[in-house]
Design a protein around this motif. Structure first.
Motif, mmCIF file in Angstrom:
data_model
loop_
_atom_site.group_PDB
_atom_site.id
_atom_site.type_symbol
_atom_site.label_atom_id
_atom_site.label_comp_id
_atom_site.label_asym_id
_atom_site.label_seq_id
_atom_site.Cartn_x
_atom_site.Cartn_y
_atom_site.Cartn_z
ATOM 1 N N LEU A 111 50.817 58.465 -11.040
ATOM 2 C CA LEU A 111 51.195 57.081 -10.753
ATOM 3 C C LEU A 111 50.208 56.107 -11.390
ATOM 4 O O LEU A 111 50.607 55.100 -11.979
ATOM 5 C CB LEU A 111 51.245 56.860 -9.241
ATOM 6 N N ALA A 112 48.907 56.406 -11.302
ATOM 7 C CA ALA A 112 47.883 55.528 -11.882
ATOM 8 C C ALA A 112 47.980 55.502 -13.398
ATOM 9 O O ALA A 112 47.724 54.466 -14.026
ATOM 10 C CB ALA A 112 46.499 55.980 -11.444
ATOM 11 N N ASP A 113 48.350 56.619 -14.011
ATOM 12 C CA ASP A 113 48.471 56.644 -15.480
ATOM 13 C C ASP A 113 49.613 55.764 -15.963
ATOM 14 O O ASP A 113 49.576 55.256 -17.085
ATOM 15 C CB ASP A 113 48.686 58.087 -15.963
ATOM 16 N N GLY A 114 50.603 55.546 -15.121
ATOM 17 C CA GLY A 114 51.753 54.735 -15.515
ATOM 18 C C GLY A 114 51.526 53.240 -15.331
ATOM 19 O O GLY A 114 52.336 52.433 -15.775
ATOM 20 N N VAL A 115 50.448 52.850 -14.700
ATOM 21 C CA VAL A 115 50.180 51.434 -14.462
ATOM 22 C C VAL A 115 49.441 50.859 -15.666
ATOM 23 O O VAL A 115 48.420 51.379 -16.095
ATOM 24 C CB VAL A 115 49.340 51.242 -13.177
ATOM 25 N N GLN A 116 49.964 49.781 -16.205
ATOM 26 C CA GLN A 116 49.322 49.096 -17.327
ATOM 27 C C GLN A 116 48.989 47.668 -16.898
ATOM 28 O O GLN A 116 49.858 46.949 -16.402
ATOM 29 C CB GLN A 116 50.251 49.062 -18.553
ATOM 30 N N ALA A 117 47.749 47.274 -17.082
ATOM 31 C CA ALA A 117 47.335 45.911 -16.726
ATOM 32 C C ALA A 117 47.821 44.936 -17.782
ATOM 33 O O ALA A 117 47.905 45.266 -18.965
ATOM 34 C CB ALA A 117 45.825 45.840 -16.617
ATOM 35 N N ALA A 118 48.145 43.744 -17.338
ATOM 36 C CA ALA A 118 48.543 42.697 -18.281
ATOM 37 C C ALA A 118 47.334 42.325 -19.133
ATOM 38 O O ALA A 118 46.193 42.378 -18.666
ATOM 39 C CB ALA A 118 49.054 41.484 -17.520
#
Length: 96
Positions: A20-27
């Protein structure tokens, strides 16, 4: 071996959270946006605090002036004029 062991559950949970954390991309501008919001809130907090301090100071000044204005205009015990025995004694009298 038990299929619901705590070690297995912890490992699977760790893998799921990692995926799940790998799929999160910060703006790209997330930091700048968050910092701008924080600075606006800080400025607003300081402005509100300054206004409250000014209101309290003005209220205290007005209350003090009102209390001083309520004092009787007739001379009191301390300032009773030159006829009192205390006014005849002077701290600067020369002793023979």
């Amino acid at each position: 071996m038990n299929n619901t062991s705590p070690a297995r559950t912890e490992r699977e949970l760790r893998e799921a959270l990692q995926a799940l954390a790998d799929g999160v991309q910060a703006a790209p501008d997330a930091y700048r946006t968050a910092r701008g919001e924080w600075l606006r809130r800080e400025r607003r907090r300081r402005l509100v605090l300054a206004v409250l301090i000014a209101i309290v100071f003005a209220a205290a000044t007005l209350i003090g002036l009102w209390v001083l204005n309520q004092a009787p205009s007739a001379p009191g015990v301390i300032f009773s004029g030159t006829d009192s025995p205390l006014s005849q004694a002077s701290l600067f009298q020369q002793h023979p």
